[in-house]
Motif scaffolding. Structure first.
Motif, PDB file in Angstrom:
ATOM      1  N   HIS A 177      80.928 -26.413  17.477  1.00 18.87           N
ATOM      2  CA  HIS A 177      81.431 -27.389  16.521  1.00 18.87           C
ATOM      3  C   HIS A 177      82.798 -27.910  16.959  1.00 18.87           C
ATOM      4  CE1 HIS A 177      83.140 -28.874  12.662  1.00 18.87           C
ATOM      5  NE2 HIS A 177      81.881 -29.265  12.460  1.00 18.87           N
ATOM      6  N   SER A 178      83.634 -27.020  17.490  1.00 16.62           N
ATOM      7  CA  SER A 178      84.950 -27.458  17.961  1.00 16.62           C
ATOM      8  C   SER A 178      84.816 -28.416  19.134  1.00 16.62           C
ATOM      9  CB  SER A 178      85.804 -26.252  18.352  1.00 16.62           C
ATOM     10  OG  SER A 178      85.433 -25.733  19.612  1.00 16.62           O
ATOM     11  N   GLU A 179      83.811 -28.193  19.982  1.00 15.32           N
ATOM     12  CA  GLU A 179      83.571 -29.115  21.094  1.00 15.32           C
ATOM     13  C   GLU A 179      83.131 -30.481  20.576  1.00 15.32           C
ATOM     14  OE1 GLU A 179      82.210 -26.689  25.038  1.00 15.32           O
ATOM     15  OE2 GLU A 179      80.707 -26.840  23.450  1.00 15.32           O
ATOM     16  N   ILE A 206      74.736 -29.097  14.236  1.00 14.69           N
ATOM     17  CA  ILE A 206      75.485 -27.876  14.500  1.00 14.69           C
ATOM     18  C   ILE A 206      75.982 -27.268  13.192  1.00 14.69           C
ATOM     19  CG2 ILE A 206      77.573 -26.943  15.578  1.00 14.69           C
ATOM     20  CD1 ILE A 206      77.201 -29.017  17.789  1.00 14.69           C
ATOM     21  N   GLY A 207      76.433 -28.118  12.286  1.00  9.30           N
ATOM     22  CA  GLY A 207      76.888 -27.620  10.994  1.00  9.30           C
ATOM     23  C   GLY A 207      75.785 -26.906  10.246  1.00  9.30           C
ATOM     24  N   GLN A 208      74.558 -27.459  10.294  1.00  6.43           N
ATOM     25  CA  GLN A 208      73.426 -26.804   9.632  1.00  6.43           C
ATOM     26  C   GLN A 208      73.121 -25.470  10.313  1.00  6.43           C
ATOM     27  OE1 GLN A 208      70.717 -30.068  10.125  1.00  6.43           O
ATOM     28  NE2 GLN A 208      70.884 -30.697   7.975  1.00  6.43           N
ATOM     29  N   GLY A 209      73.252 -25.442  11.636  1.00 10.87           N
ATOM     30  CA  GLY A 209      73.037 -24.189  12.353  1.00 10.87           C
ATOM     31  C   GLY A 209      74.030 -23.131  11.929  1.00 10.87           C
ATOM     32  N   ILE A 210      75.297 -23.521  11.781  1.00 12.88           N
ATOM     33  CA  ILE A 210      76.322 -22.573  11.345  1.00 12.88           C
ATOM     34  C   ILE A 210      75.984 -22.022   9.962  1.00 12.88           C
ATOM     35  CG2 ILE A 210      78.736 -22.395  10.629  1.00 12.88           C
ATOM     36  CD1 ILE A 210      79.403 -24.365  12.898  1.00 12.88           C
ATOM     37  N   THR A 211      75.461 -22.880   9.072  1.00 15.24           N
ATOM     38  CA  THR A 211      75.075 -22.428   7.734  1.00 15.24           C
ATOM     39  C   THR A 211      74.007 -21.344   7.820  1.00 15.24           C
ATOM     40  OG1 THR A 211      75.605 -24.579   6.761  1.00 15.24           O
ATOM     41  CG2 THR A 211      74.091 -23.154   5.534  1.00 15.24           C
ATOM     42  N   HIS A 212      72.996 -21.564   8.670  1.00 13.79           N
ATOM     43  CA  HIS A 212      71.937 -20.554   8.814  1.00 13.79           C
ATOM     44  C   HIS A 212      72.497 -19.261   9.386  1.00 13.79           C
ATOM     45  CE1 HIS A 212      68.945 -23.329   7.552  1.00 13.79           C
ATOM     46  NE2 HIS A 212      69.085 -24.127   8.594  1.00 13.79           N
ATOM     47  N   LEU A 213      73.403 -19.384  10.342  1.00 12.16           N
ATOM     48  CA  LEU A 213      74.004 -18.190  10.929  1.00 12.16           C
ATOM     49  C   LEU A 213      74.798 -17.407   9.877  1.00 12.16           C
ATOM     50  CD1 LEU A 213      75.108 -19.861  14.262  1.00 12.16           C
ATOM     51  CD2 LEU A 213      73.547 -17.918  14.098  1.00 12.16           C
TER      52      LEU A 213
END
Length: 882
Positions: free
Chosen positions: A301-303, A266-273
């Motif tokens: 990520h909070s979940e 999820i963290g990597q996804g947030i980086t791409h976003l």
């Protein structure tokens, strides 16, 4: 240099050379025209069309005098517009649209030129839909393109285009629902299908890019993120739309993670976003969804971490997205507000939960109003119902009961709401000062282009007509209940395992309340579901699959009667017992009558005869309270404020019309209808067959056979002699396949459907009808598989009829006659309001010591071997309205 730039390099250099000549160079127009001919005639990539605007201006100084030039000039102008549609900013689309409309008029009857303009206009519609995230339009693209292809004079090389587009839509749908494996397989099929098409090279290049994206996503699904995948996406940085590739990768990483919501992924996804958002221009129409995507990543990520870290930023992102979307007319509005409601709840901002959820529901109402077909309407209404229930549960958990009531209502009766509101829109537009749009709407019967329909509804929203989409507030509901002389409005909400059902109540006075109902569950395998399945199988025997095939007669007793009795016992414990014995005693009830409640049963709960819920000691709910039903609080309020219409001795009675051998005769129904007319409505017109005299010869009323046309004429009649009461003793047909449909089967086999009823009554808004009695099988069954509130009975109610009686199943012919005579006797002789007249008739059926009222014909009185007290004989009738 990108592939696109390489393909366009030759044309770009040539255009730069020509346009670099002095404006007064005599050779400049000739060379510009020559280059235009090359770009148009050599199937150059779309990117080469970026030069056409300047070249056309240069050539216009001294255009060629050849006969072919006007056609070349026209094609070049349209290709230039195509480039602006594909690559230009959204702010220019209105100007492009205006130029294309002008070009369409210029093309005249030339089929090739008209098809070229129509292709450009379709491309503009696709770009607009993509910019606003309107997936329903994009999924209709294969059908729209197929219609365009059919209009082309030369279809060579396009035979497989429809299949290609259908595969593309299928892949997009799979990707949207998170089925990346299927999406990737379909993308491969799309690329293969494209090889056989004669299409623009730039389209083929875009297709390969989509397939590459699919390949990367498939690898992400199988193996997680690897450096080579990230490198591939980094290589796209000099391509238009790289932000979308990055956002797409990021969203799939936060959406399709394993059930444990892997934090690293999820963290990597947030980086791409974040990367995608950083390379996106501020004025890009795709910015709202990039913001929503990043907010979704932060929420996931909070979940995963069990904290509220990042939710403040997510809320800020969503608020910015809302401002960019401008309102509920944008298809992305429900998603944005739904996510905001979830974030507000996690942050403990409970007022924000209700506000965001209600805002999101307005977007679903827009979708229902703009729906082009049944599938699109089904999706909109199903989404509305699901999100309304989710939002209502959120509000109930935080003590926001009034807001929960409003949310529940936003998902109710949207089919009827949209059908009725369509007819009110021209008046609303005129009131808003837009007579031009009102005239367009009237001229085309509402069949405007999607853009024109959207513009009309945006005008209404901007002019401040909140009632167009908003449900009533608690104070309005309570006022309506008092006008109807009712004590409470009760929503029955089915459970969603593992969660049970709910009753949410709005009393005529006092605060709202709710009750947990753990047994109110219709999930597969439950008691309620089994009973309803039996009822459905019985009703299925009443369908009319084809003209000329006779409907089977209903069968009373046996398995259906036993299952119905079980359903009545279940209904008491599941809902009616707690409501009547635990909730109603808390209210300050009047002394002049029994308690009266108005039910809104949601989903399949609408098929349960709640007034026939039976306590263990044999007492039915109808013996303890009067029970009416409503489509929604919105429609209840609309009905309540209408001035009551008195019932006189005139009206229209239709008895067992000859259906052209499409259905069995209803001998008891014709005796019932004729007797009711003679006893209570001597001034009414009687249509259909006359009672059997024993001669064996059927006779039809001299006034007419009771065709659909005659009923239509009565419904819109402005003659005072027409009367205000309609009694229909005929067949009501429910057809479940291929699309659910319901209609009244009338004289000569003619039909009258609920869609016709709504449209017809809308043409005569001043026609005041007090009551419609549908002594017709299945007239209360939902004729739409996606909106349980859309039936023949509620169609009359939506058209302004004050009170409606309809049936939930095929009631035996003789029992209908017993009940209907008693109902009209209570109404006309005793002077009861319709809801009370029906209840007293049902109590008469239940009374073992019943005695017929004076004047009741012996042929309509139950005999010693009859059992009117069985629920199958009386519980199917339901009252709506005043």
């Amino acid at each position: 240099m990108t592939v696109q730039a390489q393909a366009d390099d030759g044309f770009g250099a040539a255009a730069a050379e020509v346009l670099g000549l002095p404006d007064d160079d005599p050779d400049r127009p000739r060379r510009a025209a020559q280059l235009i001919i090359e770009i148009v005639g050599q199937r150059a990539p779309l990117s080469a069309s970026r030069h056409l605007e300047g070249l056309l201006a240069a050539a216009a100084v001294r255009p060629p005098r050849t006969p072919q030039w006007p056609r070349v000039d026209f094609v070049a102008r349209i290709k230039s517009e195509m480039y602006k549609i594909a690559e230009g900013p959204a702010a220019e689309h209105e100007a492009v649209d205006a130029r294309l409309r002008s070009a369409e008029a210029e093309a005249g009857a030339d089929p090739t030129m008209r098809a070229l303009v129509q292709s450009a206009r379709l491309a503009l519609d696709v770009r607009r839909a993509a910019d606003r995230g309107d997936e329903s339009f994009l999924l209709r693209l294969p059908q729209l393109a197929q219609g365009l292809i059919a209009s082309l004079p030369d279809q060579s090389g396009l035979a497989g285009l429809s299949d290609f587009l259908s595969l593309a839509a299928e892949g997009a749908a799979a990707h949207r629902r998170g089925d990346i494996a299927t999406a990737w397989t379909t993308f491969q099929q799309v690329e293969k299908a494209a090889e056989g098409l004669s299409i623009d090279p730039s389209i083929r290049e875009s297709l390969r890019g989509a397939a590459a994206t699919g390949a990367a996503l498939k690898s992400v699904l199988d193996d997680g993120v690897r450096d080579d995948h990230l490198a591939m996406f980094a290589a796209l940085l000099d391509r238009p739309g790289v932000d979308r590739h990055l956002a797409g990768l990021g969203l799939d990483m936060v959406r399709i993670g394993d059930p444990g919501l892997d934090r690293e992924r999820i963290g990597q996804g947030i980086t791409h976003l974040r990367d995608g958002l950083s390379v996106l221009p501020d004025d890009d129409p795709g910015r709202p969804m990039h913001l929503v995507g990043l907010a979704l990543g932060l929420f996931r990520h909070s979940e995963a971490t069990g904290t509220t870290d990042g939710l403040g930023e997510a809320r800020t992102l969503l608020i910015e997205a809302r401002e960019l979307l401008h309102g509920p007319h944008d298809p992305r509005w429900p998603m944005t507000n739904g996510l905001l409601a979830e974030i507000e709840q996690r942050l403990g901002a409970y007022t924000g939960v209700a506000e965001a959820a209600l805002d999101g529901q307005r977007g679903h109402a827009w979708r229902a109003m703009l729906a082009h077909d049944v599938d699109e309407a089904r999706d909109a209404i199903r989404d509305a119902a699901d999100s309304a229930l989710s939002g209502a549960r959120q509000c109930l958990s935080t003590g926001k009961l009034a807001e929960a009531l409003r949310l529940l209502d936003t998902g109710r009766g949207l089919t009827l709401f949209a059908a009725v509101e369509q007819h009110r829109i021209p008046t609303r537009l005129s009131d808003a000062g837009r007579d031009d749009l009102a005239a367009q709407w009237n001229e085309r019967g509402g069949l405007l282009s999607e853009q024109a329909r959207r513009q009309a509804l945006e005008v209404l929203t901007e002019q401040g007509t909140p009632e167009l989409f908003d449900p009533p507030r608690l104070v309005s509901i309570q006022q309506a209940l008092r006008l109807l002389d009712a004590d409470a409005l009760v929503y029955l909400v089915p459970g969603e395992p593992p969660r049970g059902g709910l009753a949410v109540m709005a009393p005529a006075q006092g605060p709202p309340a709710f009750m947990a109902l753990p047994n109110l569950n219709l999930a597969e395998g439950t008691e309620g579901a089994r009973y309803l399945m039996t009822l459905s199988s019985r009703n299925a025997r009443e369908t009319d699959p084809e003209p000329g095939r006779e409907i089977r007669p209903p069968q009373s007793g046996g398995g259906f009667a036993d299952s119905l009795a079980d359903l009545c016992h279940w209904a008491w414990g599941a809902a009616m017992g707690p409501v009547l014995e635990s909730y109603l005693p808390r209210l300050a009830l009047p002394d002049h009558r029994v308690p009266r409640i108005v039910l809104i049963p949601m989903g399949d709960l609408g098929r349960v005869p709640w007034h026939a819920a039976r306590r263990k000691d044999g007492v039915y709910a109808v013996e303890l309270a009067a029970v009416s039903q409503a489509v929604s609080a919105r429609m209840m309020c609309d009905n309540a404020v209408r001035a009551p219409v008195p019932i006189g001795s005139t009206g229209l009675v239709v008895g067992d019309p000859q259906t052209g051998h499409r259905a069995r005769s209803l001998r008891s129904a014709r005796a019932e209808a004729y007797t009711i007319r003679e006893a209570f409505y001597r001034g009414a017109r009687y249509l259909g067959r006359l009672p059997d005299t024993g001669s064996g010869t059927e006779r039809t009323s001299a006034s007419g056979p009771g065709t659909a046309g005659q009923v239509r004429d009565w419904l819109v009649s402005r003659s005072p002699a027409a009367g205000t009461m309609l009694h229909l003793a005929c067949h009501g047909i429910f057809r479940p396949d291929p699309e659910p449909a319901g209609y009244l089967l009338l004289g000569d086999g003619s039909e009258l459907s609920v869609d016709e009823l709504v449209d017809l009554l809308a043409t005569a808004p001043d026609r005041e009808i007090s009551m419609v009695v549908l002594a017709a099988c299945n007239s209360g069954r939902a004729v739409s598989g996606y909106d349980e509130a859309y039936s023949l009975g509620t169609g009359f109610l939506a058209g302004g009829v004050r009170s409606v009686l309809s049936t939930q199943w095929s009631i035996p012919d003789a029992a209908t006659s017993w009940l209907m005579y008693l109902f009209h006797h209570n109404l006309r002789t005793v002077g009861m309001p319709p809801w009370q007249a029906l209840r007293q008739a049902q109590l008469w059926m239940l009374d073992p010591a019943r005695t017929p009222p004076p004047g009741m014909p012996a042929g309509l009185v139950p005999g010693p071997g009859d059992h009117p007290e069985e629920p199958v004989n009386w519980a199917g009738f339901v009252h709506y309205g005043q």
